[in-house]
Design a protein around this motif. Structure first.
Motif, PDB file in Angstrom:
ATOM      1  N   MET A  15     -10.753  17.875   4.639  1.00 16.62           N
ATOM      2  CA  MET A  15     -10.650  16.583   4.001  1.00 16.62           C
ATOM      3  C   MET A  15     -10.503  16.721   2.497  1.00 16.62           C
ATOM      4  O   MET A  15      -9.698  16.027   1.888  1.00 16.62           O
ATOM      5  N   LEU A  54      -9.298  19.245   0.882  1.00 20.31           N
ATOM      6  CA  LEU A  54      -7.983  19.797   0.587  1.00 20.31           C
ATOM      7  C   LEU A  54      -6.914  18.697   0.637  1.00 20.31           C
ATOM      8  O   LEU A  54      -5.988  18.696  -0.172  1.00 20.31           O
ATOM      9  N   GLU A  55      -7.046  17.786   1.559  1.00 23.38           N
ATOM     10  CA  GLU A  55      -6.086  16.693   1.650  1.00 23.38           C
ATOM     11  C   GLU A  55      -6.164  15.796   0.416  1.00 23.38           C
ATOM     12  O   GLU A  55      -5.145  15.354  -0.109  1.00 23.38           O
ATOM     13  N   ILE A  56      -7.362  15.562  -0.075  1.00 23.31           N
ATOM     14  CA  ILE A  56      -7.535  14.731  -1.275  1.00 23.31           C
ATOM     15  C   ILE A  56      -6.948  15.435  -2.484  1.00 23.31           C
ATOM     16  O   ILE A  56      -6.244  14.821  -3.298  1.00 23.31           O
ATOM     17  N   PHE A  59      -4.568  17.663  -2.500  1.00 21.26           N
ATOM     18  CA  PHE A  59      -3.119  17.652  -2.344  1.00 21.26           C
ATOM     19  C   PHE A  59      -2.550  16.283  -2.735  1.00 21.26           C
ATOM     20  O   PHE A  59      -1.543  16.186  -3.429  1.00 21.26           O
ATOM     21  N   PHE A  60      -3.218  15.222  -2.311  1.00 19.26           N
ATOM     22  CA  PHE A  60      -2.795  13.870  -2.644  1.00 19.26           C
ATOM     23  C   PHE A  60      -2.858  13.643  -4.158  1.00 19.26           C
ATOM     24  O   PHE A  60      -1.956  13.041  -4.746  1.00 19.26           O
ATOM     25  N   LYS A  69      -2.558  15.945  -6.481  1.00 16.59           N
ATOM     26  CA  LYS A  69      -1.466  16.714  -7.079  1.00 16.59           C
ATOM     27  C   LYS A  69      -0.141  15.940  -6.977  1.00 16.59           C
ATOM     28  O   LYS A  69       0.656  15.914  -7.910  1.00 16.59           O
TER      29      LYS A  69
END
Length: 89
Positions: free
Chosen positions: A1, A3-5, A7-8, A10
């Motif tokens: 989770m 990592l997804e945040i 990435f978002f 970025k």
């Protein structure tokens, strides 16, 4: 989770950064346009000032000028005399 945040985040910073770059380009163009407008106005004022310059008036001897051109012809009464002669006939 997490990592997804990240990435978002970025992705958002990438697009926001490019949008800011485009905005500065627009400001640059406006600055250039402002400089051109000011230069155009200054050139116009300079040209008007140049056209309004009055030449230096010198003291001129009018009698000497009249002597150079000679005397002006005097009014001749000949046309009036011819009309009288034609009416008498």
């Amino acid at each position: 989770m997490i990592l997804e945040i990240l990435f978002f985040v970025k992705i958002i910073t990438y697009f926001c950064g490019s949008n800011l770059n485009i905005a500065t380009m627009g400001v640059t163009r406006l600055k250039r346009k402002d400089r051109k407008n000011k230069a155009r106005a200054n050139n116009k004022v300079a040209r008007i000032k140049q056209l309004l310059k009055v030449p230096v008036i010198k003291n001129v001897d009018m009698d000497e000028l009249r002597a150079q051109f000679g005397e002006a012809p005097k009014n001749v009464e000949a046309p009036a005399a011819t009309t009288e002669e034609t009416s008498a006939e």
